[in-house]
Design a protein around this motif. Structure first.
Motif, PDB file in Angstrom:
ATOM      1  N   PRO A   1     -23.829   7.633 -69.376  1.00 52.92           N
ATOM      2  CA  PRO A   1     -23.378   6.669 -68.368  1.00 52.92           C
ATOM      3  C   PRO A   1     -24.394   5.554 -68.148  1.00 52.92           C
ATOM      4  CG  PRO A   1     -23.112   8.936 -67.605  1.00 52.92           C
ATOM      5  CD  PRO A   1     -23.927   9.003 -68.856  1.00 52.92           C
ATOM      6  N   ALA A   2     -23.904   4.440 -67.639  1.00 47.25           N
ATOM      7  CA  ALA A   2     -24.769   3.284 -67.384  1.00 47.25           C
ATOM      8  C   ALA A   2     -25.922   3.687 -66.473  1.00 47.25           C
ATOM      9  CB  ALA A   2     -23.968   2.154 -66.759  1.00 47.25           C
TER      10      ALA A   2
ATOM     11  N   PHE B   1     -30.166   4.482 -76.239  1.00 43.65           N
ATOM     12  CA  PHE B   1     -30.183   5.120 -74.921  1.00 43.65           C
ATOM     13  C   PHE B   1     -28.958   4.718 -74.108  1.00 43.65           C
ATOM     14  CE2 PHE B   1     -31.423   5.003 -70.399  1.00 43.65           C
ATOM     15  CZ  PHE B   1     -31.798   6.320 -70.208  1.00 43.65           C
ATOM     16  N   LEU B   2     -28.603   3.442 -74.127  1.00 42.38           N
ATOM     17  CA  LEU B   2     -27.444   2.978 -73.371  1.00 42.38           C
ATOM     18  C   LEU B   2     -26.161   3.610 -73.888  1.00 42.38           C
ATOM     19  CD1 LEU B   2     -28.352  -0.818 -73.088  1.00 42.38           C
ATOM     20  CD2 LEU B   2     -28.433   0.868 -71.252  1.00 42.38           C
ATOM     21  N   ALA B   3     -26.079   3.810 -75.191  1.00 45.67           N
ATOM     22  CA  ALA B   3     -24.858   4.361 -75.787  1.00 45.67           C
ATOM     23  C   ALA B   3     -24.737   5.866 -75.601  1.00 45.67           C
ATOM     24  CB  ALA B   3     -24.820   4.028 -77.275  1.00 45.67           C
TER      25      ALA B   3
ATOM     26  N   ALA C   1     -24.822 -11.168 -64.003  1.00 46.65           N
ATOM     27  CA  ALA C   1     -24.266  -9.928 -64.541  1.00 46.65           C
ATOM     28  C   ALA C   1     -23.235  -9.302 -63.611  1.00 46.65           C
ATOM     29  CB  ALA C   1     -25.393  -8.939 -64.811  1.00 46.65           C
ATOM     30  N   GLY C   2     -23.288  -9.660 -62.311  1.00 45.21           N
ATOM     31  CA  GLY C   2     -22.318  -9.121 -61.367  1.00 45.21           C
ATOM     32  C   GLY C   2     -22.561  -7.675 -61.011  1.00 45.21           C
ATOM     33  N   ILE C   3     -23.817  -7.204 -61.095  1.00 46.08           N
ATOM     34  CA  ILE C   3     -24.128  -5.817 -60.760  1.00 46.08           C
ATOM     35  C   ILE C   3     -24.773  -5.742 -59.380  1.00 46.08           C
ATOM     36  CG2 ILE C   3     -24.380  -5.106 -63.165  1.00 46.08           C
ATOM     37  CD1 ILE C   3     -27.425  -5.325 -62.793  1.00 46.08           C
TER      38      ILE C   3
ATOM     39  N   LEU D   1     -25.730  -2.202 -67.005  1.00 43.26           N
ATOM     40  CA  LEU D   1     -26.353  -1.322 -66.035  1.00 43.26           C
ATOM     41  C   LEU D   1     -25.393  -0.982 -64.902  1.00 43.26           C
ATOM     42  CD1 LEU D   1     -29.855  -3.028 -65.632  1.00 43.26           C
ATOM     43  CD2 LEU D   1     -29.242  -1.137 -67.151  1.00 43.26           C
ATOM     44  N   ALA D   2     -25.661   0.144 -64.262  1.00 39.99           N
ATOM     45  CA  ALA D   2     -24.915   0.489 -63.054  1.00 39.99           C
ATOM     46  C   ALA D   2     -25.456  -0.260 -61.854  1.00 39.99           C
ATOM     47  CB  ALA D   2     -25.006   1.994 -62.801  1.00 39.99           C
ATOM     48  N   MET D   3     -26.749  -0.604 -61.917  1.00 39.47           N
ATOM     49  CA  MET D   3     -27.398  -1.218 -60.760  1.00 39.47           C
ATOM     50  C   MET D   3     -28.797  -1.642 -61.155  1.00 39.47           C
ATOM     51  SD  MET D   3     -28.043   0.634 -57.112  1.00 39.47           S
ATOM     52  CE  MET D   3     -29.048  -0.137 -55.851  1.00 39.47           C
ATOM     53  N   LEU D   4     -29.366  -2.628 -60.455  1.00 32.83           N
ATOM     54  CA  LEU D   4     -30.733  -3.066 -60.695  1.00 32.83           C
ATOM     55  C   LEU D   4     -31.519  -2.989 -59.387  1.00 32.83           C
ATOM     56  CD1 LEU D   4     -32.811  -4.285 -62.665  1.00 32.83           C
ATOM     57  CD2 LEU D   4     -32.094  -6.549 -61.858  1.00 32.83           C
TER      58      LEU D   4
END
Length: 449
Positions: free
Chosen positions: A271-272, A266-268, A354-356, A336-339
């Protein structure tokens, strides 16, 4: 009467015939996020040659059984499930009472465990904060028992100084200290103590102990020492924290997990995504996921829903939204793009590493304080769950994504420079336990950017 005879001696670590080596009883409680740090500490202490024994809710026995760690389980599945099934668990005013009433039936077992330990063998208890009053009960029959509070999040350490959150209430900096102290007394008298003290004092009366006058001050004062399972850059020592408090680090795992094939595919495939999780113990989040699906569709974004309770999800998820019961956050989050999450301390720490960007939607307990700290670090924003709806979620998420696109990763996120510091944390834990250091390694918390 509980006996250690069911625990293979080799699982207790160092030579049990060594009278100078204490047994470290790690007293755990709560959801998977509460259990995991104690598992990491027990594994690390055993690697250093320490004797450890985990005391765990029976609800978590399957998670611990294959760990190779010595453990005893208390309570029943029905007691733990009853706590999780109660929707008041996620009410900021009622949640503490729900948790405490679920734990009280195990008070006698903790007492029996401590009584069953060999009297000639030194023993120290490393406790989840809610287990401290139960360990204090046990200490009347074993006066030499050393109790150390392991504070997973700074919100459990009471302070009148900044930053100061009391549930969803954030105290302005201009409020005088005398007013803050008065407010804490009011909260104790009318909110916390009426719900928690009767059960505790009834348990103490069984053993001839004097009643406690206030629950949270007792929980903090009963500790001989305490250690923070968080770094100083996340929450610095406050002037009114215990003098015996030892600073620590987040007990995070190395980044080496493997994603499920379905999740990897799914991730691949695009987009994130934006991931949504209300926490491993939240069984009442149907509206949360319904709003999340509405937000994703309005923004035209891919999404990931993470919860062990599939019955909370909308009946039919579109192909661009995937559900997972669980996932190794240390590997998943950087992709991820965001959590969007509840503000549990473990999830917060992983998102910082993770820096998200994070949208924290707190329900109860330490979640409000963690969300405030994320916001002050510039790593995200806060939307209390009680005030959330699809429109507000969409607005907050869109703003965070736009800011990230313009400015890059949030300034307060640790990103690739984040240091879990498990060895340094173990040094701090051994110091709090009153043990001679078994590691000469020293760790300094990373400076803020």
């Amino acid at each position: 009467m509980i006996s250690l005879s069911s625990v293979p001696p080799e699982l207790l670590g160092a030579d049990p015939d060594n009278p100078a080596e204490p047994l470290i009883v790690l007293c755990t409680f709560g959801t998977g996020g509460d259990l995991y740090p104690f598992l990491k500490l027990a594994q690390g202490l055993r690697q250093r040659g320490r004797r450890t024994l985990l005391l765990i809710p029976r609800f978590h026995e399957a998670k611990v059984r294959d760990s190779g760690l010595a453990y005893l389980a208390y309570g029943t599945h029905e007691q733990s499930q009853g706590v999780l099934d109660d929707p008041a668990l996620w009410d900021e005013r009622k949640g503490f009472g729900v948790v405490w009433r679920g734990l009280l039936p195990s008070a006698q077992m903790v007492h029996e465990l401590m009584a069953a330990l060999p009297k000639a063998q030194p023993c120290v208890a490393l406790c989840h904060p809610f287990m401290v009053p139960l360990a204090a009960l046990a200490r009347h029959g074993r006066p030499d028992l050393r109790i150390v509070g392991a504070y997973l999040a700074p919100a459990s350490l009471r302070t009148v100084h900044d930053p100061l959150t009391m549930g969803s209430l954030q105290m302005p900096r201009w409020v005088p200290l005398s007013w803050r102290r008065a407010l804490w007394r009011t909260i104790d008298r009318f909110w916390i103590d009426p719900d928690l003290l009767p059960g505790l004092n009834a348990a103490r009366a069984i053993h001839g102990l004097a009643p406690v006058t206030s629950f949270l001050p007792h929980m903090q004062a009963a500790c001989d020492a305490s250690v923070g399972l968080f770094p100083a850059w996340y929450a610095g020592r406050q002037p009114d924290w215990p003098e015996t408090f030892v600073e620590g680090q987040f007990p995070l795992p190395p980044i080496q997990g493997i994603l499920a094939p379905e999740l990897e595919a799914f991730l691949a495939a695009g987009p994130a995504p934006i991931a949504f999780t209300p926490g491993t113990g939240h069984r009442h989040a149907a509206r949360y996921f319904a709003d999340a699906l509405s937000v994703l569709q309005a923004l035209g974004r891919r999404g990931l829903f993470i919860t062990p309770y599939a019955d909370q999800l909308p009946q039919a998820l579109p192909p661009e939204v995937l559900w997972q019961a669980s996932a190794p956050f240390e590997v998943l989050l950087p992709r991820l793009a965001m959590l969007v999450h509840h503000g549990g301390i473990g999830t917060t720490a992983e998102a910082l590493r993770a820096g998200i960007p994070q949208l924290v939607m707190p329900y109860a307990f330490d979640q409000f304080d963690n969300g405030m700290r994320v916001q002050h670090l510039g790593a995200g924003t806060v939307l209390p769950a009680a005030k959330a709806n699809a429109r507000r979620m969409r607005r907050q998420i869109a703003a965070l994504l736009a800011r990230t696109n313009e400015q890059g990763p949030a300034a307060g996120s640790r990103g690739s420079n984040f240091e879990p510091g498990l060895e340094g944390l173990l040094d701090s834990v051994e110091q709090a336990l009153g043990l001679a250091a078994s590691s000469t390694a020293t760790r300094s918390p990373p400076s803020l950017p």
